[in-house]
Design an enzyme around this catalytic site. Structure first.
Site, PDB file in Angstrom:
ATOM      1  N   ASP A  72      17.705  77.473 -15.857  1.00 45.50           N
ATOM      2  CA  ASP A  72      16.485  78.270 -15.745  1.00 45.50           C
ATOM      3  C   ASP A  72      16.525  79.344 -16.836  1.00 45.50           C
ATOM      4  OD1 ASP A  72      18.403  80.027 -14.856  1.00 45.50           O
ATOM      5  OD2 ASP A  72      17.276  80.686 -13.093  1.00 45.50           O
TER       6      ASP A  72
ATOM      7  N   CYS B 291      26.917  94.469 -20.215  1.00 41.46           N
ATOM      8  CA  CYS B 291      27.970  93.693 -20.876  1.00 41.46           C
ATOM      9  C   CYS B 291      29.379  94.177 -20.510  1.00 41.46           C
ATOM     10  CB  CYS B 291      27.782  93.726 -22.392  1.00 41.46           C
ATOM     11  SG  CYS B 291      26.288  92.895 -22.962  1.00 41.46           S
TER      12      CYS B 291
ATOM     13  N   TYR C 211      14.581  71.307 -14.315  1.00 40.09           N
ATOM     14  CA  TYR C 211      15.382  72.369 -13.719  1.00 40.09           C
ATOM     15  C   TYR C 211      15.547  72.180 -12.207  1.00 40.09           C
ATOM     16  CZ  TYR C 211      16.516  76.388 -11.095  1.00 40.09           C
ATOM     17  OH  TYR C 211      17.103  77.171 -10.153  1.00 40.09           O
TER      18      TYR C 211
ATOM     19  N   GLU D  82      13.742  76.279  -3.956  1.00 41.76           N
ATOM     20  CA  GLU D  82      13.552  76.140  -5.406  1.00 41.76           C
ATOM     21  C   GLU D  82      12.084  76.115  -5.797  1.00 41.76           C
ATOM     22  OE1 GLU D  82      15.585  76.547  -7.769  1.00 41.76           O
ATOM     23  OE2 GLU D  82      17.408  76.650  -6.579  1.00 41.76           O
TER      24      GLU D  82
END
Length: 344
Positions: A133, A194, A115, A32
């Site tokens: 994020d 999409c 986060y 991370e």
DNA sequence: AAACCGGGGTT
DNA sequence: AACCCAGGTTT
């Protein structure tokens, strides 16, 4: 429904990444920190290097900061590397080698904000807290068609609360990974796919054809102009470099003699510097000015190589051969210059 | 040239 | 809450 659809999509479509095959908080934390402000593609080789060199948090804590920065070289935002090392030492010394196991306490670690704490808490300890994020933020704002500016703290807080509700009664780790993965691979900033999105039916922005307008940012990034000049002092194949101080930019990393100036009058810098250190000049080579475009700064950087008649004392620096330079942690602009130097 | 991966830290 | 960040890469 939102959460379950996304998780099932994720389990079928996820990329196989090394930090997704562990629940060891050390590896998750490491990944991370590396992935902050960094794409997976770019961070992956660094993650592999760090895991190989430091298999445990104890090993990382026992390293020299210089080694850590040397491994971090080229990744940018080097305070992440310094915080990584410091935090490893804190975890070993003050936490007995065990990472805090919850969202709240994780944020006490240097370099771990909201986060990152949420990511570690959910991936390693399955705590139900949303890891939001930029990817997740984009998915959520589009799904609910939120036109409020995402750079406003209050708007972020609202979205955090909404996201907290959404993840009730689902697997927290997989859910968080799923939302971010959807944002990274389908619900992209430009040209989102999409048609293949598992939640397009319920997506408000898709329904109202506003996907391309969301998310909205209120502020534009300010860009300032700066001028720098590096003096590359050379004597008999050795180069002068200085370790930068603890409290300045590029802290604890090595670079050439640097002057920031008000304008592009690089000649004046040269005169002053030669005089200040009483340098006997053999020859001067001027390289083309490098335009260095950063997020908040446009930089023009001139490199001036000065061959010296003697290895004079210049501030708190030392003279190194090209080979010795390899072991020092340097900013990428310096690494690149040395690369060119080697090529001739 | 601007956007993107953005989060963390400081004031 | 406002402001800052001496990054690398993609669009």
């Amino acid at each position: 429904m939102f959460a379950k659809k996304i998780i099932s999509w994720y389990l079928k479509n996820k990329r196989d990444l090394p930090w997704r095959n562990t629940d060891n908080p050390y590896y998750i934390w490491l990944s991370e920190i590396i992935l902050q402000q960094t794409r997976v593609q770019q961070g992956l080789p660094y993650y592999e290097k760090f895991v190989e060199n430091f298999k445990t948090v104890e090993a990382l804590a026992a390293a020299n900061e210089g080694e850590v920065l040397r491994l971090w070289q080229g990744l940018g935002y080097y305070s992440r590397g310094r915080n990584l090392h410091k935090t490893a030492q804190v975890v070993v010394r003050e936490y007995g080698g065990r990472f805090p196991d919850n969202f709240k306490d994780l944020q006490k670690l240097k370099g771990v904000g909201r986060y990152t704490a949420a990511a570690i808490a959910s991936f390693a300890f399955n705590e139900s807290v949303p890891a939001i994020d930029g990817n997740a933020l984009r998915v959520l704002t589009r799904f609910f068609e939120i036109f409020d500016p995402i750079d406003s703290p209050s708007v972020q807080k609202n979205i955090f609360d909404i996201a907290t509700d959404l993840m009730k009664n689902v697997d927290a780790g997989n859910y968080n990974q799923a939302v971010m993965e959807l944002g990274a691979t389908v619900c992209t900033p430009k040209n989102p796919n999409c048609e293949e999105c598992p939640i397009n039916i319920e997506c408000k922005a898709f329904e109202n054809k506003s996907v391309s307008q969301i998310p909205i940012k209120a502020k534009k990034t300010k860009v300032s102009q700066k001028f720098f000049q590096y003096f590359v002092f050379e004597h008999k194949g050795r180069y002068w470099l200085k370790k930068r101080a603890d409290n300045e930019i590029w802290a604890n990393m090595y670079d050439f003699y640097l002057v920031e100036s008000e304008n592009l009058d690089y000649h004046e810098n040269l005169e002053k510097t030669i005089e200040e250190f009483n340098i006997e000049v053999e020859s001067v080579k001027t390289y083309p000015v490098v335009n260095h475009i950063l997020t908040h700064q446009k930089q023009q950087i001139a490199f001036t190589e000065v061959k010296c008649k003697s290895a004079s004392t210049i501030g708190n620096g030392n003279w190194y051969t090209i080979e010795e330079l390899d072991d020092l942690a340097k900013p990428k602009i310096i690494v690149d210059f040395i690369q060119n130097l080697k090529k001739g």
